[in-house]
Design a protein around this motif. Structure first.
Motif, PDB file in Angstrom:
ATOM      1  N   ARG A  48     -15.403 -20.073   9.141  1.00 40.36           N
ATOM      2  CA  ARG A  48     -15.928 -18.786   9.608  1.00 40.36           C
ATOM      3  C   ARG A  48     -16.002 -18.759  11.131  1.00 40.36           C
ATOM      4  NH1 ARG A  48     -20.813 -18.451   7.107  1.00 40.36           N
ATOM      5  NH2 ARG A  48     -19.724 -17.878   5.208  1.00 40.36           N
ATOM      6  N   LEU A  49     -16.454 -19.856  11.745  1.00 37.80           N
ATOM      7  CA  LEU A  49     -16.542 -19.914  13.201  1.00 37.80           C
ATOM      8  C   LEU A  49     -15.165 -19.679  13.824  1.00 37.80           C
ATOM      9  CD1 LEU A  49     -18.591 -22.337  15.324  1.00 37.80           C
ATOM     10  CD2 LEU A  49     -16.179 -22.077  15.792  1.00 37.80           C
ATOM     11  N   PHE A  50     -14.138 -20.345  13.290  1.00 43.93           N
ATOM     12  CA  PHE A  50     -12.781 -20.172  13.813  1.00 43.93           C
ATOM     13  C   PHE A  50     -12.278 -18.748  13.585  1.00 43.93           C
ATOM     14  CE2 PHE A  50     -12.663 -24.755  14.067  1.00 43.93           C
ATOM     15  CZ  PHE A  50     -11.823 -24.982  15.143  1.00 43.93           C
ATOM     16  N   SER A  51     -12.561 -18.174  12.432  1.00 46.10           N
ATOM     17  CA  SER A  51     -12.052 -16.824  12.147  1.00 46.10           C
ATOM     18  C   SER A  51     -12.796 -15.738  12.912  1.00 46.10           C
ATOM     19  CB  SER A  51     -12.080 -16.541  10.638  1.00 46.10           C
ATOM     20  OG  SER A  51     -13.397 -16.451  10.167  1.00 46.10           O
ATOM     21  N   ASP A  52     -14.056 -15.976  13.263  1.00 46.81           N
ATOM     22  CA  ASP A  52     -14.841 -14.968  13.983  1.00 46.81           C
ATOM     23  C   ASP A  52     -14.711 -15.054  15.500  1.00 46.81           C
ATOM     24  OD1 ASP A  52     -15.706 -14.102  11.521  1.00 46.81           O
ATOM     25  OD2 ASP A  52     -17.753 -14.877  11.725  1.00 46.81           O
ATOM     26  N   HIS A  90     -21.404 -18.792  22.168  1.00 51.54           N
ATOM     27  CA  HIS A  90     -22.537 -18.175  21.484  1.00 51.54           C
ATOM     28  C   HIS A  90     -22.924 -18.847  20.165  1.00 51.54           C
ATOM     29  CE1 HIS A  90     -25.383 -15.145  20.257  1.00 51.54           C
ATOM     30  NE2 HIS A  90     -24.767 -15.058  19.102  1.00 51.54           N
ATOM     31  N   ILE A  91     -21.990 -19.494  19.504  1.00 52.61           N
ATOM     32  CA  ILE A  91     -22.287 -20.130  18.222  1.00 52.61           C
ATOM     33  C   ILE A  91     -21.632 -21.508  18.206  1.00 52.61           C
ATOM     34  CG2 ILE A  91     -20.357 -18.983  17.055  1.00 52.61           C
ATOM     35  CD1 ILE A  91     -22.199 -18.882  14.532  1.00 52.61           C
ATOM     36  N   ALA A  92     -22.384 -22.515  17.761  1.00 54.82           N
ATOM     37  CA  ALA A  92     -21.874 -23.888  17.778  1.00 54.82           C
ATOM     38  C   ALA A  92     -22.256 -24.617  16.503  1.00 54.82           C
ATOM     39  CB  ALA A  92     -22.429 -24.647  18.983  1.00 54.82           C
ATOM     40  N   ILE A  93     -21.374 -25.516  16.100  1.00 53.23           N
ATOM     41  CA  ILE A  93     -21.659 -26.453  15.018  1.00 53.23           C
ATOM     42  C   ILE A  93     -21.589 -27.838  15.629  1.00 53.23           C
ATOM     43  CG2 ILE A  93     -20.904 -27.398  12.804  1.00 53.23           C
ATOM     44  CD1 ILE A  93     -19.718 -24.601  12.186  1.00 53.23           C
ATOM     45  N   VAL A  94     -22.674 -28.581  15.518  1.00 52.13           N
ATOM     46  CA  VAL A  94     -22.769 -29.920  16.084  1.00 52.13           C
ATOM     47  C   VAL A  94     -23.284 -30.838  14.984  1.00 52.13           C
ATOM     48  CG1 VAL A  94     -23.817 -31.349  17.876  1.00 52.13           C
ATOM     49  CG2 VAL A  94     -23.345 -28.937  18.337  1.00 52.13           C
ATOM     50  N   ILE A 108     -28.033 -25.150   0.732  1.00 53.64           N
ATOM     51  CA  ILE A 108     -27.810 -25.388   2.160  1.00 53.64           C
ATOM     52  C   ILE A 108     -26.337 -25.109   2.441  1.00 53.64           C
ATOM     53  CG2 ILE A 108     -27.818 -27.138   3.978  1.00 53.64           C
ATOM     54  CD1 ILE A 108     -30.221 -28.391   2.594  1.00 53.64           C
ATOM     55  N   GLY A 109     -26.020 -24.570   3.602  1.00 50.06           N
ATOM     56  CA  GLY A 109     -24.660 -24.182   3.934  1.00 50.06           C
ATOM     57  C   GLY A 109     -23.685 -25.341   3.990  1.00 50.06           C
ATOM     58  N   SER A 110     -22.423 -25.018   3.829  1.00 49.20           N
ATOM     59  CA  SER A 110     -21.323 -25.983   3.845  1.00 49.20           C
ATOM     60  C   SER A 110     -20.720 -26.082   5.245  1.00 49.20           C
ATOM     61  CB  SER A 110     -20.251 -25.525   2.854  1.00 49.20           C
ATOM     62  OG  SER A 110     -18.978 -26.007   3.187  1.00 49.20           O
ATOM     63  N   ILE A 111     -20.463 -27.302   5.694  1.00 49.63           N
ATOM     64  CA  ILE A 111     -19.816 -27.509   6.991  1.00 49.63           C
ATOM     65  C   ILE A 111     -18.433 -26.866   6.992  1.00 49.63           C
ATOM     66  CG2 ILE A 111     -18.812 -29.241   8.548  1.00 49.63           C
ATOM     67  CD1 ILE A 111     -21.188 -31.073   7.804  1.00 49.63           C
ATOM     68  N   GLU A 112     -17.649 -27.102   5.947  1.00 48.92           N
ATOM     69  CA  GLU A 112     -16.286 -26.562   5.894  1.00 48.92           C
ATOM     70  C   GLU A 112     -16.288 -25.037   5.965  1.00 48.92           C
ATOM     71  OE1 GLU A 112     -12.251 -26.784   3.193  1.00 48.92           O
ATOM     72  OE2 GLU A 112     -14.179 -27.023   2.202  1.00 48.92           O
ATOM     73  N   TRP A 135      -6.778 -23.373  10.984  1.00 52.97           N
ATOM     74  CA  TRP A 135      -7.806 -22.556  11.620  1.00 52.97           C
ATOM     75  C   TRP A 135      -7.548 -22.418  13.116  1.00 52.97           C
ATOM     76  CZ3 TRP A 135     -12.154 -25.905   9.122  1.00 52.97           C
ATOM     77  CH2 TRP A 135     -12.139 -25.716   7.730  1.00 52.97           C
ATOM     78  N   ILE A 136      -7.143 -23.522  13.752  1.00 56.93           N
ATOM     79  CA  ILE A 136      -6.819 -23.468  15.182  1.00 56.93           C
ATOM     80  C   ILE A 136      -5.655 -22.515  15.412  1.00 56.93           C
ATOM     81  CG2 ILE A 136      -5.819 -24.781  17.109  1.00 56.93           C
ATOM     82  CD1 ILE A 136      -7.508 -27.195  16.152  1.00 56.93           C
ATOM     83  N   GLU A 137      -4.597 -22.661  14.620  1.00 54.85           N
ATOM     84  CA  GLU A 137      -3.418 -21.815  14.833  1.00 54.85           C
ATOM     85  C   GLU A 137      -3.730 -20.341  14.575  1.00 54.85           C
ATOM     86  OE1 GLU A 137       1.357 -21.775  14.468  1.00 54.85           O
ATOM     87  OE2 GLU A 137       0.277 -22.971  12.968  1.00 54.85           O
ATOM     88  N   ALA A 138      -4.510 -20.038  13.571  1.00 55.38           N
ATOM     89  CA  ALA A 138      -4.877 -18.641  13.310  1.00 55.38           C
ATOM     90  C   ALA A 138      -5.628 -18.051  14.501  1.00 55.38           C
ATOM     91  CB  ALA A 138      -5.711 -18.540  12.035  1.00 55.38           C
TER      92      ALA A 138
END
Length: 173
Positions: A37-41, A123-127, A28-32, A63-66
């Motif tokens: 990936r969400l921040f970089s994409d 378009h993409i969310a993590i909740v 199963i995928g990792s939250i981290e 990630w925010i600053e990048a």
């Protein structure tokens, strides 16, 4: 037919994400990894609701600053920021350096903002249950769902509604 604001299963995708030693390594995928990936994409906008960010050294700030350096607009609503000085100082510093970073304080006297969500480009969310901290992204047993398509857009819409509600106040750097 789906109710207003809902979508059919064929219009969206969902993936379960986890942290914690009992769940990791189960395929199963990792939250981290998914958050990174969400921040970089992200290309245009990231909206975040956060109950807690543990300290100013957590990877979420990198990630925010990048994203900000790439010109991505970031809106962060943070629960009762006044009692969290290290993270708050880092947020204010980023807001000072990047005018397209908007930080909001959810400081309602009666209610908390307990939602933990990150949405990229509507378009993409993590909740999920995970706070934006190292322990939540690595050690705690947390559960989240990554959704794409109309449900992610709906998450972005409710965050925008919260920003317009008067419950969240923009902080100045």
């Amino acid at each position: 037919p789906p109710a207003s604001g809902e979508s059919t299963l064929s219009e969206c995708t969902a993936k379960v994400l986890v942290t914690g030693p009992a769940w990791m390594g189960s395929g199963i995928g990792s939250i981290e990894t998914s958050l990174k990936r969400l921040f970089s994409d992200a290309r245009e906008e990231i909206a975040i609701t956060a109950y807690a960010i543990s300290n100013s050294a957590d990877p979420i700030f990198e990630w925010i600053e990048a994203a900000l350096m790439r010109g991505v607009r970031v809106k962060l609503i943070y629960n009762k920021q006044t009692g969290k000085p290290p993270a708050l100082a880092r947020l204010r510093s980023l807001a000072n350096d990047y005018p397209h970073f908007q930080v909001y304080d959810f400081a309602d006297k009666k209610y908390d903002l307990h939602a933990k969500a990150v949405v990229a480009d509507h378009h993409i969310a993590i909740v999920g249950s995970s706070n934006l901290s190292v322990s939540a992204m690595i050690g705690n047993h947390e559960l989240a769902v990554l959704v794409e398509g109309p449900p992610a857009s709906n998450v972005a819409k409710v965050i925008d509604r919260l920003l317009k509600s008067g419950f969240a106040t923009r902080l100045t750097p």
